[in-house]
Design an enzyme around this catalytic site. Structure first.
Site, PDB file in Angstrom:
ATOM      1  N   THR A   1       8.979   3.530  -1.803  1.00 39.65           N
ATOM      2  CA  THR A   1       8.142   4.348  -0.759  1.00 39.65           C
ATOM      3  C   THR A   1       6.575   3.619  -0.853  1.00 39.65           C
ATOM      4  O   THR A   1       5.652   3.925  -0.055  1.00 39.65           O
ATOM      5  CB  THR A   1       8.048   5.707  -0.812  1.00 39.65           C
TER       6      THR A   1
ATOM      7  N   ARG B   1       3.504   4.001  -9.017  1.00 41.20           N
ATOM      8  CA  ARG B   1       4.075   3.875  -7.652  1.00 41.20           C
ATOM      9  C   ARG B   1       5.553   3.862  -7.599  1.00 41.20           C
ATOM     10  O   ARG B   1       6.316   3.085  -8.226  1.00 41.20           O
ATOM     11  CB  ARG B   1       3.421   2.652  -6.944  1.00 41.20           C
TER      12      ARG B   1
ATOM     13  N   ASP C   1       2.397  -7.876 -11.478  1.00 36.86           N
ATOM     14  CA  ASP C   1       2.354  -6.403 -11.988  1.00 36.86           C
ATOM     15  C   ASP C   1       1.614  -6.390 -13.372  1.00 36.86           C
ATOM     16  O   ASP C   1       2.037  -6.912 -14.260  1.00 36.86           O
ATOM     17  CB  ASP C   1       3.878  -6.075 -12.147  1.00 36.86           C
TER      18      ASP C   1
ATOM     19  N   ASP D   1       3.124  -4.347 -16.160  1.00 40.13           N
ATOM     20  CA  ASP D   1       4.433  -5.302 -16.745  1.00 40.13           C
ATOM     21  C   ASP D   1       3.791  -6.580 -17.498  1.00 40.13           C
ATOM     22  O   ASP D   1       4.107  -6.770 -18.838  1.00 40.13           O
ATOM     23  CB  ASP D   1       5.238  -5.754 -15.925  1.00 40.13           C
TER      24      ASP D   1
HETATM   25  C1  PRP Z   1      -0.142  -0.253 -10.774  1.00 44.77           C
HETATM   26  C2  PRP Z   1      -1.728  -0.071 -10.719  1.00 44.77           C
HETATM   27  C3  PRP Z   1      -2.134   1.038  -9.894  1.00 44.77           C
HETATM   28  C4  PRP Z   1      -1.248   0.974  -8.716  1.00 44.77           C
HETATM   29  C5  PRP Z   1      -1.875   0.155  -7.479  1.00 44.77           C
HETATM   30  O1  PRP Z   1       0.501   0.614 -11.168  1.00 44.77           O
HETATM   31  O2  PRP Z   1      -1.967  -0.315 -12.181  1.00 44.77           O
HETATM   32  O3  PRP Z   1      -1.980   2.093 -10.631  1.00 44.77           O
HETATM   33  O4  PRP Z   1      -0.115   0.166  -9.155  1.00 44.77           O
HETATM   34  O5  PRP Z   1      -0.952   0.364  -6.611  1.00 44.77           O
HETATM   35  P1  PRP Z   1      -1.150   1.354  -5.409  1.00 44.77           P
HETATM   36  O6  PRP Z   1      -2.815   0.873  -4.744  1.00 44.77           O
HETATM   37  O7  PRP Z   1      -0.445   0.686  -4.064  1.00 44.77           O
HETATM   38  O8  PRP Z   1      -1.141   2.614  -5.421  1.00 44.77           O
HETATM   39  P2  PRP Z   1       2.173   0.727 -11.617  1.00 44.77           P
HETATM   40  O9  PRP Z   1       2.617   1.859 -10.320  1.00 44.77           O
HETATM   41  O10 PRP Z   1       2.778  -0.454 -11.497  1.00 44.77           O
HETATM   42  O11 PRP Z   1       2.491   1.605 -12.702  1.00 44.77           O
HETATM   43  P3  PRP Z   1       2.287   1.084 -14.257  1.00 44.77           P
HETATM   44  O12 PRP Z   1       0.790   0.803 -14.626  1.00 44.77           O
HETATM   45  O13 PRP Z   1       2.763   2.198 -15.155  1.00 44.77           O
HETATM   46  O14 PRP Z   1       3.177  -0.152 -14.326  1.00 44.77           O
HETATM   47  N1  URA Z   2       0.307  -2.858  -8.783  1.00 43.24           N
HETATM   48  C1  URA Z   2       0.068  -4.015  -9.550  1.00 43.24           C
HETATM   49  O1  URA Z   2       0.343  -4.056 -10.707  1.00 43.24           O
HETATM   50  N2  URA Z   2       0.128  -5.257  -8.901  1.00 43.24           N
HETATM   51  C2  URA Z   2      -0.136  -5.261  -7.342  1.00 43.24           C
HETATM   52  O2  URA Z   2      -0.317  -6.326  -6.965  1.00 43.24           O
HETATM   53  C3  URA Z   2      -0.052  -4.280  -6.673  1.00 43.24           C
HETATM   54  C4  URA Z   2       0.386  -3.072  -7.292  1.00 43.24           C
END
Ligand code: PRP
Ligand code: URA
Length: 210
Positions: A109, A105, A201, A204
């Site tokens: 945005t 994400r 997160d 993370d």
């Molecule tokens: C997180 C999670 C989803 C997304 C959910 O990924 O694992 O893929 O956010 O959010 P949404 O429903 O609002 O799209 P992230 O963007 O943190 O990526 P990462 O796993 O690479 O850290």
């Molecule tokens: N992605 C995450 O990892 N945690 C949240 O709470 C939302 C999006």
């Protein structure tokens, strides 16, 4: 709030592990271990809907009828966080194929940004499980599902650990044919798009990149 296409998987061990995942004191090692355990509960629940075909086999004593899964299972973790659930799913479905979708994400945005896609061939007849622990706004899951539909997948299920009502509504609007399994349906999102109470997160915390 009730949603047609949502199954909340309620199990004492899942509640125990979700509490560990939510707790901010949990280390990355404990976090990964909890995800592994909770994924075992999740895969058992999701696989209740798998169809079987009969096969004739012979025991050491006589002929009998047994069962095999009717459809090829394809697991598609959304990178990064979805990766941490895959091993438990493979433990129970060892002949599953695994595709990967890289989506993150944009933090400003909240729109999904895709960067990687590798899928097995012949996903048209397969039962596809998209695996991502967090369903927040629904943007990432919805984009992942669209990639799979564009490549012909017809039987898609979304599997997550924590969902926000906004994400489930978004999925209902865009992909109402896709059932969702989650351990918890949380209260909502904060202004930065994080699930409340949530677990922070997921990527993370899994990989120690806070
Ligand atoms: C997180 C999670 C989803 C997304 C959910 O990924 O694992 O893929 O956010 O959010 P949404 O429903 O609002 O799209 P992230 O963007 O943190 O990526 P990462 O796993 O690479 O850290
Ligand atoms: N992605 C995450 O990892 N945690 C949240 O709470 C939302 C999006």
């Amino acid at each position: 709030m009730t949603f047609n296409n949502l199954t909340i998987v309620d199990h004492p061990l899942a509640r125990r592990d979700l509490t560990i995942l939510r707790d901010k004191r949990t280390t990355s090692l404990e976090f990964r271990n909890s995800i592994r355990r909770i994924s075992s509960v999740l895969v058992t629940a999701v696989s209740q809907s798998f169809k079987l075909k009969k096969v004739n086999i012979k025991t050491p004593l006589q002929k009998t009828v047994g069962y095999q899964l009717k459809h090829q299972i394809v697991l598609v973790p959304v990178l990064r966080a979805g990766l941490s659930l895959v091993e438990s799913f493979l433990e129970m479905i060892p002949d599953a194929k695994v595709g990967h979708i890289g989506i993150y994400r944009n933090e400003q945005t909240l729109q999904p940004v895709d960067y990687y896609l590798k899928l097995p061939r012949n996903i048209k007849q397969a039962k596809v499980l998209i695996i991502d622990p967090m369903l927040a706004t629904g943007g990432s899951a919805s984009a992942a599902i669209q990639f799979l539909k564009n490549r012909g997948a017809k039987d898609i299920t979304l599997v997550c650990l924590v969902a926000a009502p906004q994400g489930v509504s978004y999925m209902n609007k865009n992909h109402k044919d896709v059932p969702i399994y989650t351990i918890a349906l949380d209260k909502g999102l904060n202004p930065k798009g994080y699930i409340l109470p949530g677990l922070g997160d997921a990527g993370d915390r899994t990989y120690g990149t806070m």
